[in-house]
Every structure is written in C-alpha cells, then in structure tokens.
Design a protein around this motif. Structure first.
Motif, PDB file in Angstrom:
ATOM      1  N   GLU A  81       0.849  -1.186   0.000  1.00 17.43           N
ATOM      2  CA  GLU A  81       0.000   0.000   0.000  1.00 17.43           C
ATOM      3  C   GLU A  81       0.888   1.241   0.000  1.00 17.43           C
ATOM      4  O   GLU A  81       1.773   1.378   0.834  1.00 17.43           O
ATOM      5  N   LYS A  82       0.657   2.130  -0.965  1.00 19.54           N
ATOM      6  CA  LYS A  82       1.570   3.270  -1.120  1.00 19.54           C
ATOM      7  C   LYS A  82       1.364   4.356  -0.068  1.00 19.54           C
ATOM      8  O   LYS A  82       2.230   5.185   0.145  1.00 19.54           O
ATOM      9  N   VAL A 132      10.353  -2.814  -8.207  1.00 20.04           N
ATOM     10  CA  VAL A 132      11.160  -1.792  -7.539  1.00 20.04           C
ATOM     11  C   VAL A 132      10.195  -0.842  -6.839  1.00 20.04           C
ATOM     12  O   VAL A 132       9.294  -0.271  -7.464  1.00 20.04           O
ATOM     13  N   LEU A 133      10.389  -0.690  -5.515  1.00 14.17           N
ATOM     14  CA  LEU A 133       9.502   0.135  -4.710  1.00 14.17           C
ATOM     15  C   LEU A 133      10.168   1.472  -4.378  1.00 14.17           C
ATOM     16  O   LEU A 133      11.364   1.657  -4.612  1.00 14.17           O
ATOM     17  N   SER A 134       9.371   2.372  -3.816  1.00 12.97           N
ATOM     18  CA  SER A 134       9.920   3.648  -3.360  1.00 12.97           C
ATOM     19  C   SER A 134      11.053   3.373  -2.367  1.00 12.97           C
ATOM     20  O   SER A 134      11.022   2.392  -1.621  1.00 12.97           O
ATOM     21  N   GLY A 135      12.064   4.227  -2.378  1.00  8.02           N
ATOM     22  CA  GLY A 135      13.222   4.012  -1.507  1.00  8.02           C
ATOM     23  C   GLY A 135      14.168   2.973  -2.055  1.00  8.02           C
ATOM     24  O   GLY A 135      14.987   2.418  -1.310  1.00  8.02           O
ATOM     25  N   ASP A 136      14.037   2.662  -3.363  1.00 10.30           N
ATOM     26  CA  ASP A 136      14.907   1.696  -4.049  1.00 10.30           C
ATOM     27  C   ASP A 136      14.864   0.297  -3.433  1.00 10.30           C
ATOM     28  O   ASP A 136      15.807  -0.484  -3.566  1.00 10.30           O
ATOM     29  N   SER A 154       4.570   1.756   0.555  1.00  9.44           N
ATOM     30  CA  SER A 154       5.336   0.949  -0.413  1.00  9.44           C
ATOM     31  C   SER A 154       4.766   1.151  -1.813  1.00  9.44           C
ATOM     32  O   SER A 154       3.958   0.349  -2.291  1.00  9.44           O
ATOM     33  N   GLU A 155       5.187   2.221  -2.451  1.00  9.24           N
ATOM     34  CA  GLU A 155       4.711   2.518  -3.803  1.00  9.24           C
ATOM     35  C   GLU A 155       5.570   1.803  -4.832  1.00  9.24           C
ATOM     36  O   GLU A 155       6.806   1.801  -4.733  1.00  9.24           O
ATOM     37  N   VAL A 156       4.918   1.182  -5.816  1.00 13.99           N
ATOM     38  CA  VAL A 156       5.651   0.486  -6.873  1.00 13.99           C
ATOM     39  C   VAL A 156       6.090   1.497  -7.928  1.00 13.99           C
ATOM     40  O   VAL A 156       5.274   2.248  -8.459  1.00 13.99           O
ATOM     41  N   LYS A 157       7.368   1.516  -8.200  1.00 15.21           N
ATOM     42  CA  LYS A 157       7.931   2.444  -9.183  1.00 15.21           C
ATOM     43  C   LYS A 157       8.100   1.781 -10.546  1.00 15.21           C
ATOM     44  O   LYS A 157       7.944   2.411 -11.581  1.00 15.21           O
ATOM     45  N   GLY A 192      -7.937   3.409  -9.723  1.00 15.94           N
ATOM     46  CA  GLY A 192      -7.756   4.189 -10.942  1.00 15.94           C
ATOM     47  C   GLY A 192      -6.778   5.320 -10.724  1.00 15.94           C
ATOM     48  O   GLY A 192      -6.606   5.811  -9.614  1.00 15.94           O
ATOM     49  N   TYR A 193      -6.115   5.713 -11.773  1.00 10.57           N
ATOM     50  CA  TYR A 193      -5.213   6.863 -11.719  1.00 10.57           C
ATOM     51  C   TYR A 193      -5.835   8.019 -12.488  1.00 10.57           C
ATOM     52  O   TYR A 193      -6.427   7.801 -13.543  1.00 10.57           O
ATOM     53  N   PRO A 194      -5.675   9.258 -12.019  1.00 15.31           N
ATOM     54  CA  PRO A 194      -6.258  10.387 -12.747  1.00 15.31           C
ATOM     55  C   PRO A 194      -5.510  10.771 -14.023  1.00 15.31           C
ATOM     56  O   PRO A 194      -6.074  11.409 -14.895  1.00 15.31           O
ATOM     57  N   LYS A 195      -4.232  10.383 -14.129  1.00 11.88           N
ATOM     58  CA  LYS A 195      -3.439  10.774 -15.306  1.00 11.88           C
ATOM     59  C   LYS A 195      -2.785   9.558 -15.945  1.00 11.88           C
ATOM     60  O   LYS A 195      -2.299   8.656 -15.255  1.00 11.88           O
ATOM     61  N   THR A 196      -2.749   9.550 -17.285  1.00 12.68           N
ATOM     62  CA  THR A 196      -2.157   8.429 -18.019  1.00 12.68           C
ATOM     63  C   THR A 196      -0.708   8.200 -17.620  1.00 12.68           C
ATOM     64  O   THR A 196      -0.252   7.053 -17.527  1.00 12.68           O
ATOM     65  N   ALA A 197       0.026   9.280 -17.353  1.00 16.70           N
ATOM     66  CA  ALA A 197       1.452   9.168 -17.011  1.00 16.70           C
ATOM     67  C   ALA A 197       1.678   8.300 -15.778  1.00 16.70           C
ATOM     68  O   ALA A 197       2.732   7.661 -15.629  1.00 16.70           O
ATOM     69  N   MET A 198       0.680   8.239 -14.888  1.00 13.96           N
ATOM     70  CA  MET A 198       0.829   7.455 -13.662  1.00 13.96           C
ATOM     71  C   MET A 198       0.776   5.951 -13.932  1.00 13.96           C
ATOM     72  O   MET A 198       1.086   5.145 -13.061  1.00 13.96           O
ATOM     73  N   PHE A 199       0.376   5.586 -15.136  1.00 15.26           N
ATOM     74  CA  PHE A 199       0.334   4.173 -15.526  1.00 15.26           C
ATOM     75  C   PHE A 199       1.650   3.720 -16.172  1.00 15.26           C
ATOM     76  O   PHE A 199       1.730   2.603 -16.677  1.00 15.26           O
ATOM     77  N   ASP A 200       2.653   4.585 -16.191  1.00 15.06           N
ATOM     78  CA  ASP A 200       3.891   4.290 -16.930  1.00 15.06           C
ATOM     79  C   ASP A 200       4.455   2.905 -16.646  1.00 15.06           C
ATOM     80  O   ASP A 200       4.898   2.201 -17.554  1.00 15.06           O
ATOM     81  N   TRP A 201       4.449   2.509 -15.390  1.00 16.66           N
ATOM     82  CA  TRP A 201       5.035   1.213 -15.026  1.00 16.66           C
ATOM     83  C   TRP A 201       4.252   0.038 -15.616  1.00 16.66           C
ATOM     84  O   TRP A 201       4.806  -1.044 -15.794  1.00 16.66           O
ATOM     85  N   LEU A 202       2.974   0.274 -15.980  1.00 13.52           N
ATOM     86  CA  LEU A 202       2.200  -0.766 -16.672  1.00 13.52           C
ATOM     87  C   LEU A 202       2.380  -0.653 -18.183  1.00 13.52           C
ATOM     88  O   LEU A 202       2.415  -1.666 -18.884  1.00 13.52           O
ATOM     89  N   LEU A 203       2.512   0.574 -18.656  1.00 12.47           N
ATOM     90  CA  LEU A 203       2.768   0.773 -20.095  1.00 12.47           C
ATOM     91  C   LEU A 203       4.087   0.110 -20.488  1.00 12.47           C
ATOM     92  O   LEU A 203       4.213  -0.441 -21.579  1.00 12.47           O
TER      93      LEU A 203
END
Length: 417
Positions: free
Chosen positions: A37-38, A154-158, A137-140, A172-183
């Motif tokens: 959970e981030k 790879v999580l926040s804090g490397d 623990s946010e997934v980067k 859901g994410y409000p911006k497409t850029a936030m999906f980068d790790w899935l793109l």
C-alpha cells in the motif's frame, strides 16, 4: 523455488486488493501473500463509502440487469459475474459474521451501519491467513525476469521485491502518465477521465436553494443523448444527487471533451411535458382562481424551489391564479419543464470519486483476471477499464475481480504441482 515458497504480491490495499489477498491465502495454504500500500492507510475508500456505512453491494440478482449499471465494461462483467456475483458477496460476508441489509433503493449495507464492520472483517481474514501488509510501499517499476522466472518490483526508496504472481489492484489513476510502469509491460491504457462528479453552476441563482432535495427530476445534457431521471440535490456550488451522478458516469468521456462546460436542462416535473403542464395550469386558474400562486406548489415541489421558479418566471407570489398573465405562465411552463443551467466545472462527489479508464479490457482474461500479455500478472478493481454508477456497483466489481484472480492463482499452482 519449492511450491511452498511461491509468493503473491498484491499492489494496492483497497477492497479489490484485500479480497484477492485474503482469498488467495485461504484457498492456497502455503502461498506467501504480501499487500503493498503506497499510503499509510488501507481500505480508505471502504471507510468513507456510503457516508461511512460502506455500500457493500447492490440487491440485484440478475446479471443482465446488473451490468446495465456500468457505463464501461458491460460485456466483460457479463463473464466475470458468472464466477462471483452479488449473492456470493452476501454469503461471503455473512459466513464471516457480517450480515448485510437491503435499503429501499437496492443498496446493501452492513446491519451495523458502519464501514468499520467490513474493514474489521477483512483485517481478521488478513490475520487469520498470515497476509503481510507493507505500508508506504509505492511500486515504481515492474518487469518479468525470464531467468529468475519471477517478477521484479522496484519500490519507493529503491527497495526491491520478487514475486511469482502479481495482482495489480491499486485503483484508478487520474493521469495516463501514472500508468507508466504498466505501459512499460506493453499494456494499453484507456485514457482516464473522472466519473461520478457533481455539476458546478457558479453564480446561478439556484445555488441559493442549497439543501433543497427534489425526489424526482429529469436532467438532460443539451446537444447529446444523455438523460437521467431521479433525485436531484441543490448544493451551494450547483447540483448533485443520484440523477446528476449517473449522468456524470454515462457522460464521463463526452463531458471531459467539453471541458465540463455544457448546458443542463432540468424538468422539475418529469410527469409533464410543456403542453400537458400548460393544460394543467389552465385548469388551476379555474379551480383555484382566488388562491395566490405562491401559497403552495400545486405539484408537490419543495416550497423554496416553487417560489424560485415563480421568481425566475417574473411572477409575484401574491398574484392570484386567475390573474396570471399568459406571458409569465408560458415562462413558468418553460422553467418547470425545461429550465436551462450553464454548467462550468465539476466537483468530486464526497470521497467516492471513480475514474473511467484503465487497462484495456481486451488485454485481460475475464475468466481469470490474468493479463493476456504476461502469465502470472493479474488485475482487480478499478485499475481495469470498468466503472459503475453509485449504489454498490464499483465495490461488487472489486469483490468479483479480486476473487476471480485469487481462484485463478490457486488453479495455476495446483496445475503446476
């Protein structure tokens, strides 16, 4: 890796993530399950849903009827609901000591009227089956490493974490850029736009009626096919209530292209069209000739709204029905049946915001919630391009998709053993 050391990492500590995690751990003993959970809180949407009561699901027991409450994802849900439906949700919680009750509008809440009851139930399941929760623990980034036969996160804090199975349930994410790790994994994202929002009407005189609720009104969006009927609530910024929220959901993409600037046309008396109302007013002029127009709404509208409609039509409330001039009467007919409001902007509905958009459904197997591009990668909840109107529909999709993913992970492990 031995079978006992297989690991499922669930990304997101919301309803869908928890449901996937606890069911996977229960169905497949020995599976290590970790929820990432981030933020510093889990189940935050569950907490605030339904005014803090948690609208768990909807008392609809027909799949064909149920899917009509989802502006996006109907065909997909027609398949998923065959695996886990409203009846299964009711039974699942009942078996764990959480009885649900049905309200007049079909929404279902815990009999305690407290969302904490649902949260406590899910946390008990987490403890019972040894699911680990890691906060902040946010997934980067995430990729599948062929050599290791596992996903590398790879999580926040490397920090790094490996997983045999990953269920993405981060909402859901409000911006497409936030999906980068899935793109980066090759998935396609349907552009996210807000859904379930209220209409802003800055400077409109109707906002002076804040707090007035109309049980049944019809609202149209000018120049479109969008129309809904139901309760409307007038707020200090504009309009809200079920009819408005449903319109925002069905019109999510169309209204976004208009930058939330459009005209809403309200029929405060949906039982009447202009001609029928004109006839009714003629009748009133004879039957209640001596009465003042402002005494009481002859149509059961809230008195503050009725006086507002008279004012907007240039009618003094002391005017007797017999003395009502034709010109003002025609204005009243128009304002009752087709009053126009300039909408300029939107406001999030309480905390219950929903995003339309997400991972393209053609890239997800509806029978397993597994990615068609990456075996072992699953999706649950709002991250997929599915969204419903208010009334427990988004939570039902969360429970359904989380459960299906858990079952599919169990099946995969059993097939491999």
């Amino acid at each position: 890796m031995t079978q006992k050391s297989k690991r499922l990492v669930v990304i997101g500590g919301g309803a869908a993530g928890f449901f996937c995690a606890v069911n996977a751990a229960r169905l497949q003993p020995g599976l290590e399950v970790i929820i990432l959970e981030k933020t510093s809180k889990v189940l935050s949407k569950v907490k605030v849903s339904g005014g803090g009561r948690c609208n768990v699901t909807h008392a609809c027991f027909s799949i064909s009827e149920m899917i009509r409450r989802y502006p996006r994802g109907q065909h997909f849900l027609k398949k998923t609901f065959h695996h886990f439906f409203t009846t299964d949700t009711i039974d699942w919680f009942k078996e764990r000591g959480v009885a649900l009750k049905k309200e007049a509008d079909g929404r279902m809440f815990p009999v305690t009227d407290s969302s904490q009851t649902v949260i406590d139930c899910l946390l008990r399941e987490v403890n019972r089956y040894g699911v680990e929760i890691r906060m902040m623990s946010e997934v980067k980034s995430m990729k599948y490493e062929e050599a290791a036969g596992a996903f590398r996160l790879v999580l926040s804090g490397d920090r790094e974490l490996s997983a045999d199975f990953v269920c993405v349930a981060c909402g859901g994410y409000p911006k497409t850029a936030m999906f980068d790790w899935l793109l980066q994994l090759g998935h396609t994202i349907e552009e996210p736009v807000p859904s379930l929002f209220t209409f802003n009407m800055p400077g409109n005189a109707v906002t002076q009626l804040m707090g007035v609720a109309v049980p049944d009104a019809q609202v149209k969006i000018a120049g479109s096919k969008l129309v809904e009927q139901g309760p409307v609530l007038i707020t200090h910024w504009g309009m809200s209530g079920p009819a408005i929220l449903r319109l925002s959901a069905w019109g999510a993409r169309e209204l976004a292209t208009q930058h939330y600037r459009f005209t809403a046309i309200v029929n405060w008396l949906p039982g009447y069209n202009e001609q029928r109302l004109r006839d009714k007013l003629q009748q009133l002029r004879f039957e209640t000739a001596a009465q003042k127009t402002g005494n009481k709404s002859p149509f059961g509208l809230p008195q503050r709204l009725w006086l507002h409609l008279l004012e907007q039509s240039g009618i003094n409330p002391d005017t007797r029905w017999a003395d009502l001039p034709a010109k003002e009467q025609n204005k009243l007919v128009k304002n009752c049946c087709a009053q126009e409001f300039a909408v300029n902007g939107k406001t999030t509905f309480k905390e219950e915001f929903v995003t339309a958009g997400g991972v393209k459904l053609s890239e997800i197997d509806a029978n397993t919630m597994q990615s068609k591009l990456h075996p072992g990668l699953f999706f649950a909840g709002e991250i997929a391009d599915v969204d419903g109107v208010t009334g427990g529909f988004n939570f039902q999709h969360a429970w359904t998709s989380g459960f299906i993913a858990a079952k599919a992970i169990q099946a995969t492990m059993q097939d491999a053993s």
